[in-house]
Scaffold this motif. Structure first.
Motif, mmCIF file in Angstrom:
data_model
loop_
_atom_site.group_PDB
_atom_site.id
_atom_site.type_symbol
_atom_site.label_atom_id
_atom_site.label_comp_id
_atom_site.label_asym_id
_atom_site.label_seq_id
_atom_site.Cartn_x
_atom_site.Cartn_y
_atom_site.Cartn_z
ATOM 1 N N THR A 28 0.831 -1.196 0.000
ATOM 2 C CA THR A 28 0.000 0.000 0.000
ATOM 3 C C THR A 28 0.867 1.248 0.000
ATOM 4 O O THR A 28 1.786 1.369 0.810
ATOM 5 C CB THR A 28 -0.928 0.007 1.218
ATOM 6 O OG1 THR A 28 -1.761 -1.157 1.196
ATOM 7 C CG2 THR A 28 -1.801 1.249 1.214
ATOM 8 N N TYR A 29 0.549 2.185 -0.906
ATOM 9 C CA TYR A 29 1.329 3.406 -1.055
ATOM 10 C C TYR A 29 0.588 4.636 -0.563
ATOM 11 O O TYR A 29 0.851 5.748 -1.020
ATOM 12 C CB TYR A 29 1.741 3.585 -2.517
ATOM 13 C CG TYR A 29 2.964 2.793 -2.883
ATOM 14 C CD1 TYR A 29 4.211 3.403 -2.927
ATOM 15 C CD2 TYR A 29 2.875 1.442 -3.174
ATOM 16 C CE1 TYR A 29 5.340 2.686 -3.248
ATOM 17 C CE2 TYR A 29 3.999 0.709 -3.494
ATOM 18 C CZ TYR A 29 5.228 1.325 -3.532
ATOM 19 O OH TYR A 29 6.353 0.612 -3.857
ATOM 20 N N ASP A 30 -0.311 4.460 0.394
ATOM 21 C CA ASP A 30 -1.093 5.585 0.893
ATOM 22 C C ASP A 30 -0.234 6.712 1.437
ATOM 23 O O ASP A 30 -0.616 7.883 1.381
ATOM 24 C CB ASP A 30 -2.050 5.110 1.987
ATOM 25 C CG ASP A 30 -3.176 4.242 1.465
ATOM 26 O OD1 ASP A 30 -3.841 3.586 2.279
ATOM 27 O OD2 ASP A 30 -3.399 4.223 0.237
ATOM 28 N N ASN A 31 0.903 6.381 1.993
ATOM 29 C CA ASN A 31 1.770 7.373 2.608
ATOM 30 C C ASN A 31 3.105 7.514 1.888
ATOM 31 O O ASN A 31 4.097 7.904 2.493
ATOM 32 C CB ASN A 31 2.002 7.030 4.082
ATOM 33 C CG ASN A 31 0.720 6.952 4.877
ATOM 34 O OD1 ASN A 31 0.362 5.896 5.399
ATOM 35 N ND2 ASN A 31 0.021 8.079 4.962
ATOM 36 N N TYR A 32 3.138 7.226 0.590
ATOM 37 C CA TYR A 32 4.380 7.254 -0.165
ATOM 38 C C TYR A 32 4.443 8.401 -1.146
ATOM 39 O O TYR A 32 3.459 8.721 -1.822
ATOM 40 C CB TYR A 32 4.580 5.942 -0.929
ATOM 41 C CG TYR A 32 5.215 4.863 -0.096
ATOM 42 C CD1 TYR A 32 6.576 4.602 -0.202
ATOM 43 C CD2 TYR A 32 4.466 4.118 0.787
ATOM 44 C CE1 TYR A 32 7.167 3.618 0.563
ATOM 45 C CE2 TYR A 32 5.047 3.132 1.564
ATOM 46 C CZ TYR A 32 6.402 2.887 1.441
ATOM 47 O OH TYR A 32 6.990 1.905 2.202
ATOM 48 N N CYS A 33 5.599 9.011 -1.191
ATOM 49 C CA CYS A 33 5.962 9.911 -2.272
ATOM 50 C C CYS A 33 6.651 9.101 -3.360
ATOM 51 O O CYS A 33 7.515 8.265 -3.057
ATOM 52 C CB CYS A 33 6.894 11.001 -1.758
ATOM 53 S SG CYS A 33 7.434 12.165 -3.005
ATOM 54 N N ASN A 52 3.071 13.276 -4.568
ATOM 55 C CA ASN A 52 2.802 12.837 -3.212
ATOM 56 C C ASN A 52 1.532 11.996 -3.184
ATOM 57 O O ASN A 52 0.781 11.921 -4.163
ATOM 58 C CB ASN A 52 2.666 14.047 -2.284
ATOM 59 C CG ASN A 52 3.107 13.764 -0.864
ATOM 60 O OD1 ASN A 52 3.174 12.609 -0.434
ATOM 61 N ND2 ASN A 52 3.420 14.813 -0.116
ATOM 62 N N SER A 53 1.286 11.357 -2.044
ATOM 63 C CA SER A 53 0.106 10.517 -1.907
ATOM 64 C C SER A 53 -1.187 11.316 -2.019
ATOM 65 O O SER A 53 -2.227 10.750 -2.359
ATOM 66 C CB SER A 53 0.141 9.755 -0.586
ATOM 67 O OG SER A 53 0.209 10.647 0.520
ATOM 68 N N ASP A 54 -1.127 12.618 -1.740
ATOM 69 C CA ASP A 54 -2.308 13.465 -1.867
ATOM 70 C C ASP A 54 -2.511 13.983 -3.289
ATOM 71 O O ASP A 54 -3.442 14.741 -3.545
ATOM 72 C CB ASP A 54 -2.256 14.632 -0.886
ATOM 73 C CG ASP A 54 -1.115 15.596 -1.150
ATOM 74 O OD1 ASP A 54 -0.973 16.575 -0.387
ATOM 75 O OD2 ASP A 54 -0.358 15.383 -2.120
ATOM 76 N N ASN A 73 -3.316 3.887 -9.442
ATOM 77 C CA ASN A 73 -3.279 3.137 -8.195
ATOM 78 C C ASN A 73 -3.761 1.698 -8.371
ATOM 79 O O ASN A 73 -3.230 0.788 -7.732
ATOM 80 C CB ASN A 73 -4.117 3.841 -7.133
ATOM 81 C CG ASN A 73 -3.522 5.149 -6.684
ATOM 82 O OD1 ASN A 73 -2.304 5.320 -6.679
ATOM 83 N ND2 ASN A 73 -4.367 6.091 -6.288
ATOM 84 N N GLU A 99 8.503 6.720 2.020
ATOM 85 C CA GLU A 99 7.330 6.825 2.880
ATOM 86 C C GLU A 99 7.354 8.155 3.619
ATOM 87 O O GLU A 99 8.352 8.503 4.261
ATOM 88 C CB GLU A 99 7.277 5.668 3.872
ATOM 89 C CG GLU A 99 5.967 5.586 4.631
ATOM 90 C CD GLU A 99 5.851 4.331 5.461
ATOM 91 O OE1 GLU A 99 4.712 3.947 5.813
ATOM 92 O OE2 GLU A 99 6.888 3.712 5.766
#
Length: 125
Positions: A28-33, A52-54, A73, A99
């Motif tokens: 999971t790359y929810d918090n990955y740049c 970024n993840s956002d 994704n 991360e």
């Protein structure tokens, strides 16, 4: 371990286009740049584009207006669309991941922990 594999490099004439892909592990790359870097012979590795993840994106000045970073994704894949290529874009291109938790992506290669092995892009004049 985060795995990254680049593809899509090749040789093109100036003004041409390429799309690079970076297949990532199913982690999971929810918090990955995620980012693209490049390194030409005898030069230091430099940042090209970061996402970024956002969804926020930053580009290096030399590629603004010509390159576009994106990610799918569902396919766990990062892309770099490169248009209007110039000979000075010739380099080995790497994708990288780090991360992060709500902050900006690192700007320098030293800030990224995970790297692919690279794909060569050669632009002839």
């Amino acid at each position: 371990q985060v795995q990254l594999v680049e593809s899509g490099g090749g040789s093109v004439q100036a003004g041409g286009s390429l799309r690079l892909s970076c297949a990532t592990s199913k982690h999971t790359y929810d918090n990955y740049c995620l980012g693209w870097f490049r390194q030409a012979p005898e030069k230091q590795r430099e940042g090209v584009a970061l996402i970024n993840s956002d969804g926020s994106i930053r580009y290096a000045d030399p590629v603004k207006g010509r390159f576009a970073i994106s990610k799918d994704n569902a396919k766990n894949t990062l892309y770099l669309q490169m248009n209007s290529l110039k000979p000075e874009d010739t380099a080995m291109y790497y994708c990288a991941a780090e991360e992060v938790y709500g902050g900006r992506c690192p700007s320098l290669p030293v800030g990224f922990s995970y790297w692919g092995q690279g794909t060569q892009v050669t632009v002839s004049s």
